[in-house]
Design a protein around this motif. Structure first.
Motif, PDB file in Angstrom:
ATOM      1  N   TYR A   1       1.287  -1.189   0.150  1.00 55.47           N
ATOM      2  CA  TYR A   1       0.084   0.450  -0.151  1.00 55.47           C
ATOM      3  C   TYR A   1       0.971   1.212   0.064  1.00 55.47           C
ATOM      4  O   TYR A   1       1.712   1.038   0.291  1.00 55.47           O
ATOM      5  N   PRO A   2       0.875   2.142  -0.583  1.00 59.09           N
ATOM      6  CA  PRO A   2       1.590   3.182  -0.143  1.00 59.09           C
ATOM      7  C   PRO A   2       2.372   3.889   0.603  1.00 59.09           C
ATOM      8  O   PRO A   2       3.345   4.507   0.545  1.00 59.09           O
ATOM      9  N   PRO A   3       1.442   4.180   1.707  1.00 67.15           N
ATOM     10  CA  PRO A   3       1.870   4.638   3.408  1.00 67.15           C
ATOM     11  C   PRO A   3       3.714   3.721   3.331  1.00 67.15           C
ATOM     12  O   PRO A   3       4.676   3.910   3.443  1.00 67.15           O
ATOM     13  N   VAL A   4       3.315   1.770   3.092  1.00 64.17           N
ATOM     14  CA  VAL A   4       3.956   1.442   3.185  1.00 64.17           C
ATOM     15  C   VAL A   4       5.536   1.321   2.713  1.00 64.17           C
ATOM     16  O   VAL A   4       6.740   1.911   2.394  1.00 64.17           O
ATOM     17  N   TYR A   5       4.774   1.483   0.966  1.00 68.40           N
ATOM     18  CA  TYR A   5       6.023   1.703  -0.079  1.00 68.40           C
ATOM     19  C   TYR A   5       6.793   3.271  -0.095  1.00 68.40           C
ATOM     20  O   TYR A   5       8.214   3.345  -0.191  1.00 68.40           O
ATOM     21  N   ILE A   6       6.274   4.206   0.608  1.00 64.83           N
ATOM     22  CA  ILE A   6       6.485   5.285   0.525  1.00 64.83           C
ATOM     23  C   ILE A   6       8.143   5.054   1.806  1.00 64.83           C
ATOM     24  O   ILE A   6       9.094   5.482   1.641  1.00 64.83           O
ATOM     25  N   GLN A   7       7.361   4.257   3.103  1.00 67.46           N
ATOM     26  CA  GLN A   7       8.652   4.429   4.093  1.00 67.46           C
ATOM     27  C   GLN A   7       9.423   3.934   3.520  1.00 67.46           C
ATOM     28  O   GLN A   7      10.620   3.800   4.214  1.00 67.46           O
ATOM     29  N   LEU A   8       9.235   2.532   2.989  1.00 64.54           N
ATOM     30  CA  LEU A   8      10.202   1.781   2.224  1.00 64.54           C
ATOM     31  C   LEU A   8      11.362   2.708   1.889  1.00 64.54           C
ATOM     32  O   LEU A   8      12.540   2.631   1.944  1.00 64.54           O
ATOM     33  N   CYS A   9      10.716   3.140   1.081  1.00 56.79           N
ATOM     34  CA  CYS A   9      11.516   4.089  -0.019  1.00 56.79           C
ATOM     35  C   CYS A   9      12.588   5.181   0.829  1.00 56.79           C
ATOM     36  O   CYS A   9      13.076   5.494   0.903  1.00 56.79           O
ATOM     37  N   GLU A  10      11.937   5.491   1.726  1.00 55.65           N
ATOM     38  CA  GLU A  10      12.918   6.595   3.128  1.00 55.65           C
ATOM     39  C   GLU A  10      13.831   5.694   3.319  1.00 55.65           C
ATOM     40  O   GLU A  10      15.217   6.274   3.512  1.00 55.65           O
ATOM     41  N   LYS A  11      13.151   4.992   4.137  1.00 54.79           N
ATOM     42  CA  LYS A  11      14.745   3.658   4.645  1.00 54.79           C
ATOM     43  C   LYS A  11      15.313   3.376   3.958  1.00 54.79           C
ATOM     44  O   LYS A  11      16.740   3.206   4.547  1.00 54.79           O
ATOM     45  N   LEU A  12      15.319   2.540   3.034  1.00 56.98           N
ATOM     46  CA  LEU A  12      17.028   2.742   2.184  1.00 56.98           C
ATOM     47  C   LEU A  12      17.599   3.881   1.768  1.00 56.98           C
ATOM     48  O   LEU A  12      18.013   3.797   1.378  1.00 56.98           O
ATOM     49  N   LYS A  13      16.934   5.100   1.023  1.00 51.39           N
ATOM     50  CA  LYS A  13      17.387   6.233   1.166  1.00 51.39           C
ATOM     51  C   LYS A  13      18.401   6.745   2.551  1.00 51.39           C
ATOM     52  O   LYS A  13      19.279   6.607   2.269  1.00 51.39           O
ATOM     53  N   ASP A  14      17.738   6.258   3.486  1.00 51.04           N
ATOM     54  CA  ASP A  14      18.060   6.885   4.763  1.00 51.04           C
ATOM     55  C   ASP A  14      18.963   6.090   5.815  1.00 51.04           C
ATOM     56  O   ASP A  14      20.267   6.709   5.863  1.00 51.04           O
ATOM     57  N   ASP A  15      18.690   5.126   5.320  1.00 57.45           N
ATOM     58  CA  ASP A  15      19.772   3.923   6.557  1.00 57.45           C
ATOM     59  C   ASP A  15      20.784   3.276   5.714  1.00 57.45           C
ATOM     60  O   ASP A  15      21.370   2.609   6.074  1.00 57.45           O
ATOM     61  N   TYR A  16      20.493   2.308   4.077  1.00 53.05           N
ATOM     62  CA  TYR A  16      20.773   1.936   3.060  1.00 53.05           C
ATOM     63  C   TYR A  16      21.404   2.692   2.348  1.00 53.05           C
ATOM     64  O   TYR A  16      21.881   1.775   1.566  1.00 53.05           O
ATOM     65  N   GLN A  17      21.063   3.797   1.621  1.00 47.55           N
ATOM     66  CA  GLN A  17      22.310   4.636   0.607  1.00 47.55           C
ATOM     67  C   GLN A  17      22.367   4.535  -0.301  1.00 47.55           C
ATOM     68  O   GLN A  17      22.883   3.983  -1.164  1.00 47.55           O
ATOM     69  N   LEU A  18      20.793   4.164  -0.665  1.00 49.87           N
ATOM     70  CA  LEU A  18      20.157   3.511  -1.454  1.00 49.87           C
ATOM     71  C   LEU A  18      20.008   5.306  -2.420  1.00 49.87           C
ATOM     72  O   LEU A  18      19.642   6.618  -1.449  1.00 49.87           O
ATOM     73  N   LYS A  19      20.135   6.010  -4.035  1.00 49.21           N
ATOM     74  CA  LYS A  19      20.788   7.170  -4.771  1.00 49.21           C
ATOM     75  C   LYS A  19      20.083   7.218  -5.791  1.00 49.21           C
ATOM     76  O   LYS A  19      19.530   6.390  -6.632  1.00 49.21           O
ATOM     77  N   GLU A  20      19.389   8.328  -5.856  1.00 53.33           N
ATOM     78  CA  GLU A  20      18.881   8.445  -6.830  1.00 53.33           C
ATOM     79  C   GLU A  20      19.902   9.569  -7.980  1.00 53.33           C
ATOM     80  O   GLU A  20      20.575   9.768  -8.042  1.00 53.33           O
ATOM     81  N   THR A  21      19.401   8.773  -9.626  1.00 49.24           N
ATOM     82  CA  THR A  21      19.789   9.610 -10.349  1.00 49.24           C
ATOM     83  C   THR A  21      19.267  10.689 -11.144  1.00 49.24           C
ATOM     84  O   THR A  21      17.675  11.034 -10.661  1.00 49.24           O
ATOM     85  N   ASP A  22      19.748  11.603 -11.839  1.00 51.34           N
ATOM     86  CA  ASP A  22      18.806  12.334 -12.770  1.00 51.34           C
ATOM     87  C   ASP A  22      17.756  12.179 -13.501  1.00 51.34           C
ATOM     88  O   ASP A  22      16.992  12.825 -13.228  1.00 51.34           O
TER      89      ASP A  22
END
Length: 314
Positions: free
Chosen positions: A60-81
């Protein structure tokens, strides 16, 4: 055949009739005709119906958003241009949920197959790091009984040392060559035998992955306990429930052999007629939590129950 006068007066231009294919310059067309297609897809996913979002990426959208934030903040997943973190995670979830091809996912998100493959492996690496932190027992899980266990009169106090259920399940793999022989299981298919432990909340607390499908469950357990895989050994007086495929030893409680065990053996039949059958029936009922967890796990991610399009390492 042309008449002589037709050829001489130049009424037919041979240069225009026959084109040299090597002299023609063909402009290559870009695979991504709409750079914003992926962002539009994510927007529709998050702002559309919640059930539609769940059916596509199994969240569901809230869980998906939390997963994205966790991967970004805690596991250094980065975005590109050109690809945001939300896109990268949705690409990975789409492939795992639908077992979709990279070409198909690339068409949905408007990216090349190379980009889809790169983002898939980037998210996979981040999730692998997160799994190391998540797939472990809680602080008091190996010492304190679960509240639901204490409140169930069928299990308490008979299984007061229960801290989890253990079992193995086969996940299909694609492998060829001589190495494929050891991956053939008893159902004549290639697979790996995944050993897992879960608690009464249907949450995995341990997983041991990669053993060929021809290996017996007891062999997989022995390998898991011997290697440096941080197997959560049960404290004294505590145990995991396992089926008859595992040995009866300290830390593991298995059913009586030679007695009725599975629930189907009691359906429409006489009730337990001995203390061994009564024990087996309640043992099977409590241990079934691992089978239900496997069922939810495979039911949610099609890549786990169908032939994957990746090598066995992935």
């Amino acid at each position: 055949m042309l008449e002589d006068d037709e050829a001489e007066d130049g009424s037919i231009n041979f240069g225009e009739s026959f084109i040299d294919p090597y002299s023609v310059s063909i402009e290559r067309q870009r695979m991504n005709l709409d750079p914003e297609r992926g962002r539009k897809y994510i927007y529709e996913l998050l702002h559309g119906h919640d059930v539609q979002c769940y059916n596509i990426i199994r969240m569901y959208p809230p869980v998906y958003i939390q997963l994205c934030e966790k991967l970004k903040d805690d596991y250094q997943l980065k975005e590109t241009d050109n690809v945001s973190i939300e896109e990268s995670v949705a690409i990975f979830l789409n492939i795992c949920a639908q077992n979709a091809t990279q070409r198909y996912v690339g068409k949905i998100f408007g990216h090349s197959q190379e980009t889809i493959s790169r983002k898939f492996h980037e998210v996979l690496s981040a999730l692998e790091k997160m799994a190391v932190d998540l797939l472990r027992p809680g602080p008091n899980e190996l010492t304190q009984p679960h509240p639901r266990l204490q409140s169930n009169r069928n299990y308490w106090p008979y299984f007061k040392g229960f801290i989890g259920a253990i079992d193995g399940t086969h996940v299909p793999v694609t492998i060829a060559g001589k190495d494929s022989e050891k991956y053939w299981n008893r159902k004549s298919d290639t697979s790996i035998n995944v050993l897992a432990i879960c608690n009464m909340d249907m949450l995995f607390t341990y997983a041991y992955i990669g053993i060929p499908g021809s290996a017996h469950d007891a062999k997989v357990l022995a390998l898991a306990m011997e290697g440096p895989h941080q197997f959560p050994t049960a404290p004294f007086g505590k145990y995991y429930l396992g089926d008859s495929g595992y040995p009866l030893r300290p830390g593991f409680l298995t059913p009586y052999r030679g007695e009725r065990y599975h629930p189907s053996q009691y359906d429409g039949a006489s009730p337990p007629s001995s203390y061994k059958e009564m024990f087996n029936k309640r043992h099977s009922s409590l241990r079934s939590v691992i089978e239900r967890t496997f069922g939810v796990w495979k039911g949610k991610w099609r890549v786990l129950r169908e032939k994957p399009r990746y090598n066995i390492h992935v």
